[in-house]
Design an enzyme around this catalytic site. Structure first.
Site, PDB file in Angstrom:
ATOM      1  N   CYS A   1       0.823  -1.208   0.000  1.00  0.00           N
ATOM      2  CA  CYS A   1       0.000   0.000   0.000  1.00  0.00           C
ATOM      3  C   CYS A   1       0.855   1.256   0.000  1.00  0.00           C
ATOM      4  O   CYS A   1       0.514   2.256  -0.641  1.00  0.00           O
ATOM      5  CB  CYS A   1      -0.939  -0.003   1.190  1.00  0.00           C
ATOM      6  SG  CYS A   1      -0.113   0.166   2.791  1.00  0.00           S
TER       7      CYS A   1
ATOM      8  N   HIS B   1      -1.996   1.164   7.398  1.00  0.00           N
ATOM      9  CA  HIS B   1      -2.313   1.189   5.972  1.00  0.00           C
ATOM     10  C   HIS B   1      -2.140   2.591   5.423  1.00  0.00           C
ATOM     11  O   HIS B   1      -2.512   3.572   6.068  1.00  0.00           O
ATOM     12  CB  HIS B   1      -3.755   0.715   5.758  1.00  0.00           C
ATOM     13  CG  HIS B   1      -4.186   0.631   4.323  1.00  0.00           C
ATOM     14  ND1 HIS B   1      -3.521  -0.147   3.396  1.00  0.00           N
ATOM     15  CD2 HIS B   1      -5.205   1.231   3.650  1.00  0.00           C
ATOM     16  CE1 HIS B   1      -4.129  -0.039   2.213  1.00  0.00           C
ATOM     17  NE2 HIS B   1      -5.147   0.803   2.344  1.00  0.00           N
TER      18      HIS B   1
ATOM     19  N   ASN C   1      -7.975   4.757  -2.307  1.00  0.00           N
ATOM     20  CA  ASN C   1      -7.410   3.535  -1.765  1.00  0.00           C
ATOM     21  C   ASN C   1      -6.738   2.717  -2.862  1.00  0.00           C
ATOM     22  O   ASN C   1      -6.759   3.085  -4.040  1.00  0.00           O
ATOM     23  CB  ASN C   1      -8.521   2.721  -1.084  1.00  0.00           C
ATOM     24  CG  ASN C   1      -7.993   1.768  -0.039  1.00  0.00           C
ATOM     25  OD1 ASN C   1      -6.789   1.661   0.177  1.00  0.00           O
ATOM     26  ND2 ASN C   1      -8.891   1.064   0.621  1.00  0.00           N
TER      27      ASN C   1
END
Length: 454
Positions: A89, A375, A396
């Site tokens: 991520c 994250h 995202n």
């Protein structure tokens, strides 16, 4: 039954503890068992918990409606990325920040940088970081905390913006079609296990005293041995992800990856950005550095200014208004409704369901390991009402999930579970920039707040 503790019960508990030295005796177990009354509501909940996920039962019906999706200010960006079953991520987020800038600068319909290209170099650099760190600490006992941490964490697919900055400035970028995703890139766990085993094996060999080598020649011998080990690792990485291109064609012109980045954007990622943190467990207005929290041996450790949340918000708002996306990280799983793509403290009511109270604040959650940055995503939007933020939006890297590939966070959630933000220096007040001139406080690599985002 909320926990109403009386003086009598406290004294009784103290006496029981003194008599048993803390052990669970039969009398104490009998007393503890009274916590479950086996009432009709207890029976109904037990039946439900045997069949239904906890989060499903805890959904707050009073907050089930979709949140208003209007935002007063948003960064212009396009496209949805998907890290799939990998811990990349941090890399997707960093490259998405650059993508948004390039799309806006050139008015592109679409653009995606190759995550696999950067990840190849990331894994090779991290392997070198581990092996060289083993060489640097080889005179310390294997039980030393630093050495133990190295062998516990030889390699990771997680990371931070510092890694993005070091990798892009050293190796450049390429379009996604030049070095596309592979199955292993999308599913990093199995190969990571093999590489970690290989690195631990190599690390133990580097700690051994070489036979027949003069003491003065040992440093050179170890460097040669490390290079041989890295050649083997390069071979494994090439099998997994492909060989990184030295040059490629894009829109009728030949580029090296570094030339492509410099011509397309050219930002000095290592010096033009400032990393901010909201960690109320540590003193604000200080600069902190994390030992070994870097991706390359010759790169930078994660360096950040710890600030109150409201100071960070003001810089985030200024950046969004200037159409500048930001690297953002948080404790994403807390109170996140994945289906709606909404992070809201009111999404789930675990207290009513379990008949308990959760009273820790953000500082206490950090100190007790109950919360931390997990994250990274790209902060692109804020909705302001009378100048105050009401909610935030992030792009995202979980594909087309949530709200059209994005997540919406209430401002109350932002306060509690946002941790890191990377902004351009132009949005940071001069007095805060001066803090970077001071020697940072170094924290150990095993500090729980500074594990890489996944």
């Amino acid at each position: 039954m909320k926990r109403l503790i009386t003086i009598t019960l406290m004294l009784a508990g103290i006496c029981a503890s003194a008599q048993t030295n803390g052990a669970l005796t039969g009398d104490i177990l009998d007393e503890i068992a009274k916590g479950y009354e086996n009432s009709p509501s207890d029976k109904a909940l037990r039946n439900a918990l045997n069949q239904v996920p906890l989060a499903t039962l805890a959904i707050n019906a009073d907050n089930a409606a979709m949140i208003d999706t209007h935002f007063s200010d948003c960064v212009r960006t396009k496209g949805i990325t998907d890290q799939k079953s990998s811990g990349r991520c941090w890399l997707f987020t960093g490259l998405n920040v650059l993508r948004a800038a390039a799309i806006d600068k050139y008015g592109l319909d679409e653009l995606e940088f190759s995550q696999t290209y950067c990840f190849f170099w990331d894994q090779l650099e991290k392997c070198n970081l581990f092996l060289q760190s083993v060489i640097d600490t080889r005179k310390k006992p294997i039980t030393d905390r630093e050495v133990d941490w190295l062998f516990s964490n030889p390699l990771s697919d997680g990371g931070t913006f510092t890694g993005v900055a070091n990798l892009v400035m050293k190796y450049g970028v390429v379009p996604s079609n030049v070095m596309p995703e592979s199955y292993i890139a999308n599913n990093t766990s199995a190969m990571s296990t093999q590489l970690k085993t290989l690195l631990r094996q190599d690390g133990l060999e580097l700690r051994e005293d070489p036979v027949g080598i003069k003491k003065a020649n040992i440093p050179a011998f170890l460097q040669d041995l490390k290079v041989r080990m890295l050649k083997e690792i390069y071979h494994v990485l090439a099998l997994s992800y492909g060989v990184p291109p030295k040059s490629f064609e894009w829109q009728g012109k030949t580029y090296t990856p570094v030339e492509f980045y410099q011509e397309l954007l050219g930002y000095d990622l290592e010096n033009d950005y400032v990393m901010l943190m909201n960690d109320p467990s540590r003193e604000y207005g200080k600069v902190y550095e994390i030992q070994y929290d870097r991706h390359t041996y010759d790169g930078q450790n994660w360096l950040y200014i710890n600030l109150p949340i409201e100071d960070i918000k003001s810089m985030a708002i200024a950046s969004i208004k200037a159409n500048k996306a930001m690297y953002f990280s948080c404790d994403v799983a807390k109170f996140l409704d994945r289906k709606r793509g909404v992070a809201d403290l009111r999404n789930f009511d675990y207290e009513s369901l379990l008949d308990v109270e959760f009273t820790m604040d953000k500082r206490q959650r950090v100190m007790s390991h109950a919360s931390g940055s997990s994250h990274a995503m790209t902060l692109i939007g804020v909705n302001l009402k009378d100048g105050a933020p009401q909610k935030w939006m992030v792009e995202n890297s979980w594909g087309n999930t949530g709200y059209n590939g994005k997540l919406i966070m209430t401002d109350e959630w932002f306060n509690e579970y946002m941790f890191r933000l990377v902004v351009e220096k132009q949005f940071v007040p001069a007095d805060l920039l001066k803090l970077l001139d001071k020697k940072p406080v170094q924290l150990p690599a095993w500090d729980p707040m500074f594990l890489g985002e996944e």
